[in-house]
Design an enzyme around this catalytic site. Structure first.
Site, PDB file in Angstrom:
ATOM      1  N   MET A  27       0.852  -1.301   0.094  1.00  0.00           N
ATOM      2  CA  MET A  27       0.098   0.048   0.009  1.00  0.00           C
ATOM      3  C   MET A  27       0.863   1.304   0.013  1.00  0.00           C
ATOM      4  O   MET A  27       1.888   1.210   0.752  1.00  0.00           O
ATOM      5  CB  MET A  27      -0.999   0.003   1.096  1.00  0.00           C
ATOM      6  CG  MET A  27      -1.801   1.330   1.426  1.00  0.00           C
ATOM      7  SD  MET A  27      -2.713   1.198   2.970  1.00  0.00           S
ATOM      8  CE  MET A  27      -1.257   1.191   4.155  1.00  0.00           C
ATOM      9  N   SER A 101       3.943  -6.520   2.057  1.00  0.00           N
ATOM     10  CA  SER A 101       2.578  -6.117   2.587  1.00  0.00           C
ATOM     11  C   SER A 101       1.594  -6.795   2.168  1.00  0.00           C
ATOM     12  O   SER A 101       1.274  -7.761   1.741  1.00  0.00           O
ATOM     13  CB  SER A 101       2.821  -4.469   2.939  1.00  0.00           C
ATOM     14  OG  SER A 101       1.854  -4.091   3.838  1.00  0.00           O
ATOM     15  N   GLN A 102       0.648  -5.924   1.547  1.00  0.00           N
ATOM     16  CA  GLN A 102      -0.661  -6.385   1.090  1.00  0.00           C
ATOM     17  C   GLN A 102      -0.383  -6.940  -0.519  1.00  0.00           C
ATOM     18  O   GLN A 102      -0.981  -7.872  -0.702  1.00  0.00           O
ATOM     19  CB  GLN A 102      -1.831  -5.241   0.652  1.00  0.00           C
ATOM     20  CG  GLN A 102      -1.318  -4.301  -0.257  1.00  0.00           C
ATOM     21  CD  GLN A 102      -2.370  -2.964  -0.653  1.00  0.00           C
ATOM     22  OE1 GLN A 102      -3.255  -2.856   0.215  1.00  0.00           O
ATOM     23  NE2 GLN A 102      -2.507  -2.359  -1.797  1.00  0.00           N
ATOM     24  N   ASP A 224       6.128  -5.058  14.599  1.00  0.00           N
ATOM     25  CA  ASP A 224       5.305  -4.699  13.522  1.00  0.00           C
ATOM     26  C   ASP A 224       4.272  -3.727  14.189  1.00  0.00           C
ATOM     27  O   ASP A 224       3.312  -4.126  14.981  1.00  0.00           O
ATOM     28  CB  ASP A 224       4.657  -5.459  12.553  1.00  0.00           C
ATOM     29  CG  ASP A 224       4.238  -5.108  11.218  1.00  0.00           C
ATOM     30  OD1 ASP A 224       3.792  -3.933  11.114  1.00  0.00           O
ATOM     31  OD2 ASP A 224       4.269  -5.644  10.234  1.00  0.00           O
ATOM     32  N   HIS A 280       7.429  -2.689  10.416  1.00  0.00           N
ATOM     33  CA  HIS A 280       6.902  -3.409   9.051  1.00  0.00           C
ATOM     34  C   HIS A 280       7.804  -2.883   7.965  1.00  0.00           C
ATOM     35  O   HIS A 280       8.284  -2.101   7.618  1.00  0.00           O
ATOM     36  CB  HIS A 280       5.562  -2.660   9.102  1.00  0.00           C
ATOM     37  CG  HIS A 280       4.767  -3.069   7.633  1.00  0.00           C
ATOM     38  ND1 HIS A 280       4.393  -4.535   7.710  1.00  0.00           N
ATOM     39  CD2 HIS A 280       4.324  -2.742   6.660  1.00  0.00           C
ATOM     40  CE1 HIS A 280       3.538  -4.685   6.663  1.00  0.00           C
ATOM     41  NE2 HIS A 280       3.651  -3.726   6.031  1.00  0.00           N
TER      42      HIS A 280
END
Length: 303
Positions: A27, A101-102, A224, A280
């Site tokens: 993202m 991530s996503q 995270d 993260h």
């Protein structure tokens, strides 16, 4: 260095071509930012000379790609990428995939829904495989009541049809109070083969495609503050009907009943859980070389 050189020379000596690598950013990022995925692409190309690395871009520019990471429905993103990868002739014999991530759960969705061309090793770094149910970066230790209020406010709109259609992050907002999640979320329950869905015609294919993976590697970031709960990066999540106790993967129904084939992959030694300190996506290139590139990307197509 001597060990690394030996690993790299294997493909050269045999005269085989490195299996390509596909990257999918997270993202707010883009395919080619020189300080993020552009740097990762250069690192892979440096470690494995001659390898073809394809970094996914949805749109006609890096700005459009970044905006689509927020405002393009997740299902539409998967459909777009299925077409992009199928039309790339350099990927036709398969590839390794690394999602950030996503991009991690999105590449998993690619495996389940398309997998043509097929993924060999799937690596996800900080992927939200069970979704999120928390306000990123919220100082829980300072004032949990404020964080809970923010979470509830977000939840009020997450499952509205307009929001589901136009906000990618709403597509993996996972309310552990199941009715809202199952009834309103248009993406995550389907790629996780939730049996409570009224209809999921691709459920069997999802599982069959997952079982074709050579390895499914999940990286969790131990500090995270973006993914809540962070255990989602290993398929852990809150117990049904509450948002405090986290159930680890092997105690979830998803694993015990093998909805997605994870138990089968685990028994075959193909489900790999890795962790690293840091927030993260906080890692060094040296860590990435030793933990991801050489073990999971350093393989060749059949000669």
């Amino acid at each position: 260095m001597r060990m690394r050189l030996g690993l790299v020379l294997v493909g050269v000596v045999l005269g085989c071509e490195y299996r390509p690598t596909v990257l999918w950013h997270g993202m707010g990022d883009s395919c080619c930012d020189p300080l993020s995925l552009g740097k990762i692409q250069r690192e892979i190309e440096s470690a494995l000379p001659g390898i073809y690395v394809y970094s996914i871009e949805i749109g006609e520019s890096t700005i459009e790609d970044m905006m689509n990471s927020f405002f393009m429905n997740s299902n539409d993103q998967i459909d777009t990428v299925c077409a992009l990868l199928k039309n790339d002739t350099r990927l036709q014999n398969g590839f390794n995939a690394v999602g950030f991530s996503q991009g991690g759960q999105f590449l998993r969705a690619y495996v389940e829904r398309c997998n043509d061309p097929p993924v060999f090793n799937l690596v996800t770094l900080g992927g939200q495989h069970q979704g999120v149910f928390g306000y990123p970066g919220c100082p829980m230790d300072y004032d949990p009541k404020v964080c809970e209020l923010l979470r509830r406010l977000m939840d009020l709109g997450a499952y509205l049809p307009f929001v589901q259609e136009h906000l990618a992050q709403a597509n993996y907002w996972h309310d552990p109070y199941l009715d809202l999640y199952i009834d309103g979320c248009t993406f995550l329950p389907y790629i996780n083969n939730e049996p409570s869905l009224a209809s999921n015609p691709n459920a069997q294919q999802n599982k069959e495609h997952m079982l074709t993976l050579n390895n499914f590697v999940m990286v969790l970031f131990e500090n995270d503050s973006v993914v809540i709960p962070r255990e989602s990066e290993w398929f852990g999540f809150y117990a049904n009907g509450e948002d405090s106790e986290v159930i680890p993967l092997r105690e979830t129904d998803l694993y015990i009943e093998d909805w997605l084939g994870l138990q089968t992959l685990d028994k075959e030694g193909k489900l790999i859980e890795l962790s690293t300190e840091g927030d993260h996506l906080d890692f060094t290139l040296e860590w990435f070389d030793d933990t991801i590139i050489y073990p999971y990307l350093n393989n060749t197509l059949p000669c």
